[in-house]
Design a protein around this motif. Sequence first.
Motif, PDB file in Angstrom:
ATOM      1  N   ALA A 117       0.833  -1.204   0.000  1.00 29.88           N
ATOM      2  CA  ALA A 117       0.000   0.000   0.000  1.00 29.88           C
ATOM      3  C   ALA A 117       0.866   1.250   0.000  1.00 29.88           C
ATOM      4  O   ALA A 117       0.605   2.198  -0.753  1.00 29.88           O
ATOM      5  CB  ALA A 117      -0.934  -0.008   1.215  1.00 29.88           C
ATOM      6  N   GLU A 118       1.932   1.271   0.831  1.00 29.75           N
ATOM      7  CA  GLU A 118       2.794   2.463   0.850  1.00 29.75           C
ATOM      8  C   GLU A 118       3.586   2.607  -0.450  1.00 29.75           C
ATOM      9  O   GLU A 118       3.897   3.724  -0.869  1.00 29.75           O
ATOM     10  CB  GLU A 118       3.748   2.433   2.049  1.00 29.75           C
ATOM     11  N   LEU A 119       3.902   1.491  -1.089  1.00 34.74           N
ATOM     12  CA  LEU A 119       4.596   1.555  -2.384  1.00 34.74           C
ATOM     13  C   LEU A 119       3.667   1.999  -3.510  1.00 34.74           C
ATOM     14  O   LEU A 119       4.126   2.259  -4.621  1.00 34.74           O
ATOM     15  CB  LEU A 119       5.206   0.191  -2.726  1.00 34.74           C
ATOM     16  N   GLY A 120       2.368   2.062  -3.234  1.00 32.81           N
ATOM     17  CA  GLY A 120       1.413   2.506  -4.235  1.00 32.81           C
ATOM     18  C   GLY A 120       0.926   1.412  -5.164  1.00 32.81           C
ATOM     19  O   GLY A 120       0.334   1.690  -6.214  1.00 32.81           O
ATOM     20  N   LEU A 121       1.152   0.154  -4.778  1.00 33.65           N
ATOM     21  CA  LEU A 121       0.744  -0.977  -5.617  1.00 33.65           C
ATOM     22  C   LEU A 121      -0.687  -1.392  -5.273  1.00 33.65           C
ATOM     23  O   LEU A 121      -0.942  -1.924  -4.189  1.00 33.65           O
ATOM     24  CB  LEU A 121       1.695  -2.163  -5.407  1.00 33.65           C
ATOM     25  N   ASN A 122      -1.594  -1.156  -6.177  1.00 32.63           N
ATOM     26  CA  ASN A 122      -2.990  -1.542  -5.998  1.00 32.63           C
ATOM     27  C   ASN A 122      -3.264  -2.869  -6.706  1.00 32.63           C
ATOM     28  O   ASN A 122      -2.739  -3.114  -7.791  1.00 32.63           O
ATOM     29  CB  ASN A 122      -3.922  -0.473  -6.562  1.00 32.63           C
TER      30      ASN A 122
END
Length: 452
Positions: A172-177
Amino acid sequence: MASKPNIPKGTRDFSPVEVAKRNYIISIMRNHFEKFGYQPIETPSFENSDTLMGKYGEEGDRLIFKILNSGDYLDKVSSEQLQTINYKQLTGKISEKALRYDLTVPFARYVVQHQSEIEFPFKRYQIQPVWRADRPQKGRFREFYQCDADVVGSKSLWQEVELVQLYDSVFAELGLNGVSIKINNRKILSGIAEVIGASDKLIDFTVALDKLDKIGEDGVKKEMLEKGISEIALIKVQPLFNLTGTIQEKLEKLSTLLSSSEEGKTGIEELLFICDNVTKLGLKKSILDLDVTLARGLNYYTGAIFEVTAPKEVAMGSIGGGGRYDDLTGIFGLTAMSGVGISFGLDRIYLVLEELNLFPKTVTIATKVMFLNFDESHAFEAMKAIRTLRDNNIKAEMYPDAAKIDKQFKHAERRGIPFVVKEIEDSNFTLKDIQSGEQLQLNLVDLIKKLT
């Protein structure tokens, strides 16, 4: 003319930009590991061969890099043995050490060796390179980093619930949805092998099943037949390849299939606990799914197993995996020590973030401001200011030579340095924003505020 130097296949050099991006991923992982209560350890890059061999199955053993003994490594080999050309016999005599294949087996060795110093349950994380003599391809290297989090000394299934949450928090913090966290249980696979009459072929069964995404259903069945699993058994196992629905629906169908296997039913109960609680607690960005064909061909898994795949828009293999290994420390003499852990594939995660353009632009900014160099007296004043900036955690440097101003500006542009101090006069600094061209006259206090 000397030949151009190169590096071994499956290894890579990393530029400053690439290292900065890798460190960005590692820093996020490390932050979440520690928020979840995991402590860092490190182990040697190579281990004694008998620590590693036999722990990963026949296929894994073939991928372990062996290290030749120092000195005369053929000293213990007779001329008769050399003539037989039996590599299995020779390996033990000429190589007593090997590069680590993963971080889990060395961790088990660490736990046994340091058990009197450890407070159990022991939660550790480890971020170090590993080596595998695999065929290099996209996303698969011979030298790569693993980032592991493990708990030993607890059989509680809450650990599995927490590890799913840990995966989700990092991604989530890496922006991977849309990352898919697939889960299964080795007890279910053992139960299936039992009900189809192939318990004696469990390892062959799981190794073949684990290749489903690579060789397809027909390829898996062909390999199972070649390993001695009967046609009748394959007919019985067919429902595995067509299992659909929600996690709850899949577990209900498995309950029918495994009604005669106590071990299989235990596996279903464990999965039900994990999945139910993960669902109730919720996930930020990731998707939890039950994949009954997930086997993870490593022999040491005994309970829940995980495999993480990238969002669908990226063609990439798994970017993480793990599971419970109740018996791993037993191979080193410490019994009744249950463990469970997961691993993040740093290199593949890097490729996914790169392809999806998810790295923040600020990640690659090493130096915030560069001072131009006109002459010795100007350079001294610049260095005084730079020291103050560095004391305020601002990354600053001076161009080392009194070169042409145009050359110095181009150097800053190529380095991606966003600001340049052009002039210093009466304790005031002329700061230029390279991107916008804006120039400001600032005293040292305001310069610090601007660059902070």
